[in-house]
Write a protein that holds these residues in place. Structure first.
Motif, PDB file in Angstrom:
ATOM      1  N   LEU A 191     -49.563  22.029 -69.601  1.00  0.00           N
ATOM      2  CA  LEU A 191     -49.138  21.496 -68.368  1.00  0.00           C
ATOM      3  C   LEU A 191     -49.068  22.548 -67.293  1.00  0.00           C
ATOM      4  N   LEU A 192     -49.947  22.379 -66.267  1.00  0.00           N
ATOM      5  CA  LEU A 192     -49.809  23.468 -65.433  1.00  0.00           C
ATOM      6  C   LEU A 192     -50.174  23.127 -63.841  1.00  0.00           C
ATOM      7  N   SER A 193     -49.398  23.351 -63.160  1.00  0.00           N
ATOM      8  CA  SER A 193     -49.444  23.170 -61.442  1.00  0.00           C
ATOM      9  C   SER A 193     -49.695  24.406 -60.927  1.00  0.00           C
ATOM     10  N   GLY A 194     -50.579  24.224 -59.806  1.00  0.00           N
ATOM     11  CA  GLY A 194     -50.760  25.435 -58.871  1.00  0.00           C
ATOM     12  C   GLY A 194     -51.892  25.354 -57.972  1.00  0.00           C
ATOM     13  N   SER A 195     -52.391  26.324 -57.410  1.00  0.00           N
ATOM     14  CA  SER A 195     -53.262  26.367 -56.375  1.00  0.00           C
ATOM     15  C   SER A 195     -54.585  27.520 -56.895  1.00  0.00           C
ATOM     16  N   LEU A 196     -55.829  27.060 -56.327  1.00  0.00           N
ATOM     17  CA  LEU A 196     -56.795  27.973 -56.531  1.00  0.00           C
ATOM     18  C   LEU A 196     -57.892  28.189 -55.403  1.00  0.00           C
ATOM     19  N   VAL A 224     -60.789  25.749 -51.212  1.00  0.00           N
ATOM     20  CA  VAL A 224     -59.202  25.896 -51.692  1.00  0.00           C
ATOM     21  C   VAL A 224     -58.756  24.889 -52.215  1.00  0.00           C
ATOM     22  N   ALA A 225     -58.013  24.599 -53.136  1.00  0.00           N
ATOM     23  CA  ALA A 225     -57.403  23.354 -53.861  1.00  0.00           C
ATOM     24  C   ALA A 225     -56.134  23.633 -54.455  1.00  0.00           C
ATOM     25  N   LYS A 226     -55.376  22.419 -54.424  1.00  0.00           N
ATOM     26  CA  LYS A 226     -53.998  22.556 -55.105  1.00  0.00           C
ATOM     27  C   LYS A 226     -54.477  21.533 -56.530  1.00  0.00           C
ATOM     28  N   TYR A 227     -53.890  21.982 -57.564  1.00  0.00           N
ATOM     29  CA  TYR A 227     -54.311  21.163 -58.818  1.00  0.00           C
ATOM     30  C   TYR A 227     -53.040  20.898 -59.671  1.00  0.00           C
ATOM     31  N   ARG A 228     -53.169  19.927 -60.357  1.00  0.00           N
ATOM     32  CA  ARG A 228     -52.350  19.645 -61.760  1.00  0.00           C
ATOM     33  C   ARG A 228     -53.132  19.435 -62.979  1.00  0.00           C
ATOM     34  N   TYR A 229     -52.873  20.198 -64.053  1.00  0.00           N
ATOM     35  CA  TYR A 229     -53.728  20.042 -65.100  1.00  0.00           C
ATOM     36  C   TYR A 229     -52.972  19.702 -66.330  1.00  0.00           C
ATOM     37  N   ASP A 230     -53.356  18.544 -67.058  1.00  0.00           N
ATOM     38  CA  ASP A 230     -52.433  17.908 -68.074  1.00  0.00           C
ATOM     39  C   ASP A 230     -53.350  18.007 -69.511  1.00  0.00           C
ATOM     40  N   ALA A 231     -53.293  18.875 -70.441  1.00  0.00           N
ATOM     41  CA  ALA A 231     -53.944  18.925 -71.581  1.00  0.00           C
ATOM     42  C   ALA A 231     -53.768  17.876 -72.352  1.00  0.00           C
ATOM     43  N   PHE A 232     -52.575  17.476 -72.543  1.00  0.00           N
ATOM     44  CA  PHE A 232     -52.025  16.395 -73.372  1.00  0.00           C
ATOM     45  C   PHE A 232     -52.845  15.069 -73.159  1.00  0.00           C
ATOM     46  N   GLY A 233     -52.703  14.707 -71.843  1.00  0.00           N
ATOM     47  CA  GLY A 233     -53.309  13.428 -71.401  1.00  0.00           C
ATOM     48  C   GLY A 233     -54.791  13.369 -70.901  1.00  0.00           C
ATOM     49  N   THR A 279     -53.062  36.269 -67.940  1.00  0.00           N
ATOM     50  CA  THR A 279     -51.822  37.067 -67.992  1.00  0.00           C
ATOM     51  C   THR A 279     -51.637  37.373 -69.413  1.00  0.00           C
ATOM     52  N   GLU A 280     -51.172  38.653 -69.768  1.00  0.00           N
ATOM     53  CA  GLU A 280     -50.861  38.891 -71.230  1.00  0.00           C
ATOM     54  C   GLU A 280     -49.453  37.906 -71.824  1.00  0.00           C
ATOM     55  N   PHE A 281     -48.705  37.566 -70.908  1.00  0.00           N
ATOM     56  CA  PHE A 281     -47.633  36.879 -71.381  1.00  0.00           C
ATOM     57  C   PHE A 281     -47.783  35.377 -70.596  1.00  0.00           C
ATOM     58  N   GLY A 282     -47.795  34.544 -71.503  1.00  0.00           N
ATOM     59  CA  GLY A 282     -48.173  32.963 -70.848  1.00  0.00           C
ATOM     60  C   GLY A 282     -49.531  32.510 -70.998  1.00  0.00           C
ATOM     61  N   CYS A 283     -50.440  33.510 -70.928  1.00  0.00           N
ATOM     62  CA  CYS A 283     -51.749  32.999 -70.989  1.00  0.00           C
ATOM     63  C   CYS A 283     -52.221  32.275 -69.622  1.00  0.00           C
ATOM     64  N   ILE A 284     -51.695  32.707 -68.293  1.00  0.00           N
ATOM     65  CA  ILE A 284     -51.908  32.025 -67.132  1.00  0.00           C
ATOM     66  C   ILE A 284     -53.181  32.382 -66.577  1.00  0.00           C
ATOM     67  N   PRO A 285     -53.957  31.467 -66.043  1.00  0.00           N
ATOM     68  CA  PRO A 285     -55.223  31.940 -65.597  1.00  0.00           C
ATOM     69  C   PRO A 285     -55.114  32.847 -64.269  1.00  0.00           C
ATOM     70  N   VAL A 286     -55.796  34.034 -63.924  1.00  0.00           N
ATOM     71  CA  VAL A 286     -55.666  34.595 -62.933  1.00  0.00           C
ATOM     72  C   VAL A 286     -57.002  34.763 -62.103  1.00  0.00           C
ATOM     73  N   SER A 287     -57.973  34.931 -62.699  1.00  0.00           N
ATOM     74  CA  SER A 287     -59.311  34.844 -62.096  1.00  0.00           C
ATOM     75  C   SER A 287     -60.529  34.712 -63.073  1.00  0.00           C
ATOM     76  N   THR A 288     -61.476  34.227 -62.551  1.00  0.00           N
ATOM     77  CA  THR A 288     -62.786  34.068 -63.383  1.00  0.00           C
ATOM     78  C   THR A 288     -64.023  34.253 -62.465  1.00  0.00           C
ATOM     79  N   TYR A 301     -56.835  32.029 -59.209  1.00  0.00           N
ATOM     80  CA  TYR A 301     -55.749  30.961 -59.291  1.00  0.00           C
ATOM     81  C   TYR A 301     -54.232  31.806 -58.745  1.00  0.00           C
ATOM     82  N   PHE A 302     -53.184  30.931 -58.368  1.00  0.00           N
ATOM     83  CA  PHE A 302     -52.239  31.755 -57.724  1.00  0.00           C
ATOM     84  C   PHE A 302     -51.277  30.558 -57.593  1.00  0.00           C
ATOM     85  N   ASN A 303     -49.967  30.923 -57.547  1.00  0.00           N
ATOM     86  CA  ASN A 303     -48.525  29.896 -57.377  1.00  0.00           C
ATOM     87  C   ASN A 303     -48.667  29.114 -58.733  1.00  0.00           C
TER      88      ASN A 303
END
Length: 211
Positions: A30-35, A47-56, A152-161, A175-177
């Motif tokens: 479950l992730l929320s943020g912007s990209l 530029v986008a704001k996103y909500r990501y739900d891998a469970f659903g 990120t090394e801790f949390g595996c949060i996307p930074v860039s692609t 990705y940010f925020n």
């Protein structure tokens, strides 16, 4: 119409020596943020704001940008299990519903990815000056493309692609925020004015949200 997410060139980075070799990882479910996304040397951008739900297996996007010198705004809900995508206009209370021709791909570093480097974004002279990240690279056989992904090394949060195909060229996503969790899960429910909307004949994929 558009193309998809995940990468940016890394600025202000220095190499870091790590006691442990980085491992391929999964981002939080479950992730929320912007990209931000850019292509064609910045001529096309979004530029986008996103909500990501891998469970659903759901993704919500609020996006604006410019393609071919024309501005656009999008408000889209991707429901992968149901196989539908909604494009919504809250101001005019209009809704478009299309079949979704895409499988859900969790945010993760693939098994066949190769570690490129472990880096510090920012500074390394004192605690708190930098962010420890891992950069991976690999191929995408389905599109004959390739990517460079940083998390990120801790949390595996996307930074860039960075993502490349002959058709699209290089597409850069940053990705940010980002925060773990979904503060507004109701955003995954289509609004009432979409209830009676019939499915359009045109089929869309996730890349419809970008360029």
């Amino acid at each position: 119409m558009k193309l998809l997410l995940f990468i940016v060139p890394l600025l202000f980075l220095t190499v870091c020596c790590s006691a442990q070799r980085p491992h391929r990882c999964h981002s939080p479910p479950l992730l929320s943020g912007s990209l931000s996304v850019s292509a064609r040397d910045g001529q096309d951008w979004a530029v986008a704001k996103y909500r990501y739900d891998a469970f659903g297996q759901r993704i919500r996007l609020w996006e604006f940008g410019e393609v071919d010198s024309k501005s656009f705004h999008l408000n889209m809900l991707f429901l992968f299990r149901e196989g539908v995508v909604y494009s919504m206009d809250y101001k005019n209370e209009t809704c478009q519903k299309n079949a979704l021709h895409s499988s859900f791909h969790p945010s993760r570093i693939p098994r066949n990815a190769t570690l490129l480097a472990q880096l510090i974004l920012g500074g390394s002279s004192a605690p708190g000056e930098g962010l420890l990240v891992n950069t991976w690279t690999g191929d995408v056989p389905e599109t004959q493309g390739k990517y460079v992904a940083t998390v990120t090394e801790f949390g595996c949060i996307p930074v860039s692609t960075l993502y490349y195909t002959e058709q699209s060229g290089w597409v850069t996503t940053t990705y940010f925020n980002a925060v773990t969790g979904i503060p507004d899960p109701e955003q995954f429910i289509p609004p009432p004015f979409c209830n009676d909307t019939e499915t359009e004949e045109e089929t869309l994929d996730f890349y419809s949200a970008f360029f």
